[in-house]
Write a protein that holds these residues in place. Structure first.
Motif, PDB file in Angstrom:
ATOM      1  N   ARG A  54     -15.261  -6.113  10.169  1.00  0.00           N
ATOM      2  CA  ARG A  54     -14.017  -6.640   9.609  1.00  0.00           C
ATOM      3  C   ARG A  54     -13.705  -5.855   8.347  1.00  0.00           C
ATOM      4  N   PHE A  55     -12.453  -5.482   8.184  1.00  0.00           N
ATOM      5  CA  PHE A  55     -12.081  -4.631   7.069  1.00  0.00           C
ATOM      6  C   PHE A  55     -10.914  -5.232   6.296  1.00  0.00           C
ATOM      7  N   ASP A  56     -10.912  -4.954   5.006  1.00  0.00           N
ATOM      8  CA  ASP A  56      -9.796  -5.342   4.157  1.00  0.00           C
ATOM      9  C   ASP A  56      -8.553  -4.592   4.618  1.00  0.00           C
ATOM     10  N   ARG A  57      -7.424  -5.274   4.699  1.00  0.00           N
ATOM     11  CA  ARG A  57      -6.197  -4.623   5.163  1.00  0.00           C
ATOM     12  C   ARG A  57      -5.555  -3.761   4.087  1.00  0.00           C
ATOM     13  N   TRP A  58      -6.040  -3.858   2.850  1.00  0.00           N
ATOM     14  CA  TRP A  58      -5.382  -3.171   1.741  1.00  0.00           C
ATOM     15  C   TRP A  58      -6.126  -1.914   1.331  1.00  0.00           C
ATOM     16  N   ASP A  59      -5.378  -0.898   0.959  1.00  0.00           N
ATOM     17  CA  ASP A  59      -5.960   0.269   0.297  1.00  0.00           C
ATOM     18  C   ASP A  59      -6.082  -0.087  -1.187  1.00  0.00           C
ATOM     19  N   THR A  60      -7.297  -0.079  -1.692  1.00  0.00           N
ATOM     20  CA  THR A  60      -7.535  -0.528  -3.062  1.00  0.00           C
ATOM     21  C   THR A  60      -7.996   0.608  -3.969  1.00  0.00           C
ATOM     22  N   PHE A  61      -7.617   1.835  -3.642  1.00  0.00           N
ATOM     23  CA  PHE A  61      -7.979   2.992  -4.471  1.00  0.00           C
ATOM     24  C   PHE A  61      -6.708   3.748  -4.846  1.00  0.00           C
ATOM     25  N   PRO A  62      -5.902   3.198  -5.755  1.00  0.00           N
ATOM     26  CA  PRO A  62      -4.623   3.836  -6.080  1.00  0.00           C
ATOM     27  C   PRO A  62      -4.776   5.203  -6.738  1.00  0.00           C
ATOM     28  N   LEU A  63      -5.885   5.451  -7.419  1.00  0.00           N
ATOM     29  CA  LEU A  63      -6.063   6.767  -8.033  1.00  0.00           C
ATOM     30  C   LEU A  63      -6.195   7.840  -6.954  1.00  0.00           C
ATOM     31  N   GLY A  64      -6.812   7.489  -5.829  1.00  0.00           N
ATOM     32  CA  GLY A  64      -6.879   8.434  -4.725  1.00  0.00           C
ATOM     33  C   GLY A  64      -5.506   8.753  -4.174  1.00  0.00           C
ATOM     34  N   LEU A  65      -4.647   7.747  -4.154  1.00  0.00           N
ATOM     35  CA  LEU A  65      -3.268   7.942  -3.711  1.00  0.00           C
ATOM     36  C   LEU A  65      -2.552   8.932  -4.624  1.00  0.00           C
ATOM     37  N   ALA A  90       7.954  12.523  -7.460  1.00  0.00           N
ATOM     38  CA  ALA A  90       6.796  11.636  -7.412  1.00  0.00           C
ATOM     39  C   ALA A  90       6.981  10.549  -6.363  1.00  0.00           C
ATOM     40  N   GLU A  91       8.181  10.017  -6.256  1.00  0.00           N
ATOM     41  CA  GLU A  91       8.458   8.975  -5.268  1.00  0.00           C
ATOM     42  C   GLU A  91       8.203   9.508  -3.855  1.00  0.00           C
ATOM     43  N   ARG A  92       8.694  10.718  -3.572  1.00  0.00           N
ATOM     44  CA  ARG A  92       8.505  11.290  -2.247  1.00  0.00           C
ATOM     45  C   ARG A  92       7.043  11.668  -2.000  1.00  0.00           C
ATOM     46  N   ALA A  93       6.381  12.146  -3.052  1.00  0.00           N
ATOM     47  CA  ALA A  93       4.978  12.553  -2.904  1.00  0.00           C
ATOM     48  C   ALA A  93       4.083  11.354  -2.603  1.00  0.00           C
ATOM     49  N   VAL A  94       4.336  10.241  -3.268  1.00  0.00           N
ATOM     50  CA  VAL A  94       3.536   9.042  -3.013  1.00  0.00           C
ATOM     51  C   VAL A  94       3.810   8.529  -1.597  1.00  0.00           C
ATOM     52  N   ARG A 112       1.905   0.816  -5.504  1.00  0.00           N
ATOM     53  CA  ARG A 112       2.791   1.940  -5.224  1.00  0.00           C
ATOM     54  C   ARG A 112       3.642   2.266  -6.444  1.00  0.00           C
ATOM     55  N   SER A 113       4.158   1.244  -7.114  1.00  0.00           N
ATOM     56  CA  SER A 113       4.961   1.479  -8.321  1.00  0.00           C
ATOM     57  C   SER A 113       4.142   2.192  -9.382  1.00  0.00           C
ATOM     58  N   TRP A 114       2.892   1.717  -9.569  1.00  0.00           N
ATOM     59  CA  TRP A 114       2.034   2.385 -10.550  1.00  0.00           C
ATOM     60  C   TRP A 114       1.748   3.818 -10.127  1.00  0.00           C
ATOM     61  N   ALA A 115       1.489   4.050  -8.844  1.00  0.00           N
ATOM     62  CA  ALA A 115       1.149   5.387  -8.365  1.00  0.00           C
ATOM     63  C   ALA A 115       2.303   6.366  -8.580  1.00  0.00           C
ATOM     64  N   VAL A 116       3.538   5.902  -8.407  1.00  0.00           N
ATOM     65  CA  VAL A 116       4.698   6.784  -8.628  1.00  0.00           C
ATOM     66  C   VAL A 116       4.756   7.212 -10.088  1.00  0.00           C
ATOM     67  N   ARG A 117       4.577   6.257 -10.990  1.00  0.00           N
ATOM     68  CA  ARG A 117       4.628   6.598 -12.421  1.00  0.00           C
ATOM     69  C   ARG A 117       3.467   7.505 -12.804  1.00  0.00           C
ATOM     70  N   ALA A 118       2.258   7.211 -12.298  1.00  0.00           N
ATOM     71  CA  ALA A 118       1.095   8.032 -12.611  1.00  0.00           C
ATOM     72  C   ALA A 118       1.265   9.450 -12.062  1.00  0.00           C
TER      73      ALA A 118
END
Length: 616
Positions: A54-65, A90-94, A112-118
């Motif tokens: 059983r796996f978590d449905r969420w990707d929880t590594f935003p820095l990898g994103l 950045a929006e398109r890259a994420v 996702r919002s944080w990843a775009v800004r980062a």
């Protein structure tokens, strides 16, 4: 010497991968078997009991994103023109990075919002630094050292970050990414040395055919490096700092004293339960990890394996999304609310940790009235001036209730980890104080409050989930230390409540059947909704004004901050809307939700004095 695991395993013991991050793990108190397992990516402990995957449905590594998004721009997978705003790039890259993820994984909107800004911050930093240093993107997957030995072992030294180089590769840079401002961050010497050695002497590689397999060297010639730089870069603001610079010879010299450590980490050793158990692949089979089937009283196995710090259930109670983003995804937090109540609580706990660490009772002379000369305990806790003056009235109230007396062993702020095999939840908590007494173990929690609650001792179990879980752990004899065993006598859990003018201690006899039953019910009710939640919906309201991740939340309440005195009533508990501080039990009882009724029924229909046998 090759690793001989403490458990039966499946997989390839001949593949070893060591990273600078693993090398930087403090070894004092570490579980060496868990570190060895980390360095063997293809090894999985063999469970003797069937468990569905059983796996978590969420990707929880935003820095990898973010790393993947910047790499996509650097290597032309996402086009970037000089006229397009970096925010749009950045929006398109994420979006591109998300599209390459496992299709079974979702990305939270806030992440996702944080990843775009980062990503925007890193693209801006890259644009500036690449121009100044005449750099271009390095290998897509960085540099890596891959060694195939005569003993059929494949050994890798692998770093993670963004790679850049000058011209033909004579100058190499590795960017180590951090989610928070750099401030005074200092990396361990062995982490920096490993990163420098890998960058200086490694070669471009491509991932293996399947996940976790060794990387393969990219065909073609590689120009030896002449100059190497390791640069820390923050996604918060794009700030950077060079932490190492030198020639390949310098890198080899820096790495030489740490080389034996890399080998030692792969060979295992002592097994020690702790916070590393939370994400350890061996937690299902490890004999050293205390287990307690049914600890949380939950009626199901849950959606996927989870870890729980019981104090986090208070955050979940206010807003499931806030819990998820701060405790699981670990988005950077903004210190939006730093009230006197929060600072007072932190200062009081720091003082008590130092005082109790001496192993003697707290005394009036430990709390001098002069804040300019606050005494040895306060100095050891880093308290001075107004911080000490703010905490002192509460600490004076503690003197009448200090549990240390005589020759006892005491451990302030010690980790307690227990695996609930029935719920597939690893519980990790940190009591304010644990004491091994001749009459049985004592678990003490301390809370500072502006005004003492009128709630009964039984209601306090419902107000503070960590208190109920503590009673269950002690009653189940699951502290995992012979010195804290119930063999010496029945255990006791206490909650010490301190205000500036009054104090109170609520005690819970862990041998009393009715008390333990009430605690099991309170723990089950507090954890049931969390255990089955895989959406973590937002619950916007006035409390958003104090949320550390509201900036990234699409549903955050946009109104004014909650006025002083505003009170939320959630799950029968009154909470200060501005600070999140628990105030008291609700004045009027509310009917239980369907989930709570189910959880309560699951506990109440079982004999509280009899535990089901462990499943393995």
């Amino acid at each position: 010497m090759s690793w001989q695991p403490a458990w039966e395993v499946n997989g390839d013991l001949g593949h070893v991968r060591v990273s600078p991050t693993v090398l930087g793990t403090p070894l004092a108190g570490a579980c060496l078997e868990q570190l060895a397992l980390k360095t063997h990516p293809q090894v999985f402990p063999r469970d003797q009991t069937y468990r569905p995957l059983r796996f978590d449905r969420w990707d929880t590594f935003p820095l990898g994103l973010v790393r993947d998004a910047v790499t996509a721009v650097d290597h032309g997978d996402v086009a970037a023109s000089g006229t397009e705003p970096l925010s749009a790039v950045a929006e398109r890259a994420v979006a591109h990075a998300i599209a390459t993820l496992d299709p079974a994984k979702d990305v939270p909107a806030a992440a996702r919002s944080w990843a775009v800004r980062a990503t925007e911050n890193l693209l801006e930093a890259a644009e500036s630094l690449r121009a100044a240093e005449n750099l271009e993107p390095g290998p897509r997957h960085g540099w890596r050292i891959v060694h195939a030995g005569d003993d059929y072992r494949t050994m890798e030294l692998a770093s993670w970050g963004l790679s850049y180089q000058r011209g033909d590769g004579a100058v190499r840079e590795l960017w180590l990414l951090r989610m928070r401002p750099l401030d005074e961050l200092v990396l361990p010497a062995q982490t920096v040395a490993a990163a420098a050695f890998i960058t200086a002497t490694g070669v471009p590689t491509e991932p293996g055919e399947r996940p976790r397999q060794p990387h393969c060297r990219v065909s073609g010639s590689t120009v030896p490096a002449e100059l190497v730089r390791i640069r820390l870069v923050s996604t918060a603001d794009g700030a950077d700092r060079i932490v190492w610079q030198g020639s390949p010879e310098d890198a080899r010299a820096a790495w030489a004293p740490h080389r034996p450590l890399a080998g030692a980490l792969t060979e295992g050793g002592s097994v020690r339960p702790g916070r590393s158990c939370i994400d350890c692949r061996a937690r299902h089979v490890c004999a050293a990890l205390p287990t307690s089937p049914g600890l949380l009283g939950l009626p199901t196995y849950g959606t996927h394996p989870r870890s729980l710090a019981p104090t986090a259930l208070a955050t979940y109670r206010v807003c499931p999304a806030r819990y998820f983003l701060t405790k699981v995804v670990n988005l950077p937090r903004e210190d939006k609310v730093s009230t006197d109540a929060i600072r007072r609580g932190n200062d009081t706990h720091r003082w008590l940790e130092q005082a109790h660490g001496r192993g003697i009772a707290c005394r009036p002379e430990d709390l001098p009235a002069d804040a300019t000369s606050p005494g040895a305990v306060a100095e050891a806790a880093g308290l001075e001036g107004k911080d000490y003056a703010r905490a002192r009235p509460y600490l004076l109230q503690h003197l009448a209730h200090c549990p240390l007396s005589g020759a006892v062993q005491a451990w302030p702020e010690r980790d307690v980890v227990v695996y609930d095999t029935d719920a597939d939840v690893t519980v990790c908590t940190r009591p304010d104080l644990l004491i091994a007494r001749p009459g049985g173990p004592l678990w003490r929690e301390t809370k500072t409050m502006t005004q003492l609650p009128a709630a009964t001792d039984r209601q306090l179990l419902e107000m503070f989930p960590q208190l109920a879980v503590a009673v269950c752990i002690v009653a189940d004899n699951a502290l995992g230390d012979p010195r804290l065993s119930l063999d010496s006598g029945p255990g006791l859990v206490e909650l010490e409540l301190l205000s500036a003018e009054a104090s109170r201690v609520a005690g819970y006899d862990c041998a009393d059947e009715a008390t333990v039953h009430a605690a099991r019910r309170a723990a089950a009710v507090a954890a049931d909704a969390w255990h089955g939640d895989d959406t973590f919906a937002t619950r916007p309201g006035e409390h958003c004004a104090g949320c550390e991740v509201a900036r990234w939340c699409p549903d955050a309440f946009g109104g004014a901050s909650a006025p002083a005195g505003s009170v939320l009533v959630i799950d029968g508990v009154r909470i200060d809307a501005a600070t999140g501080e628990v105030i008291d039990a609700a004045r009027t009882a509310r009917p239980p939700t369907a989930a709570e009724a189910t959880a309560a029924l699951a506990v109440s229909t079982a004999d509280p004095g009899i535990e089901d046998p462990p499943p393995f």
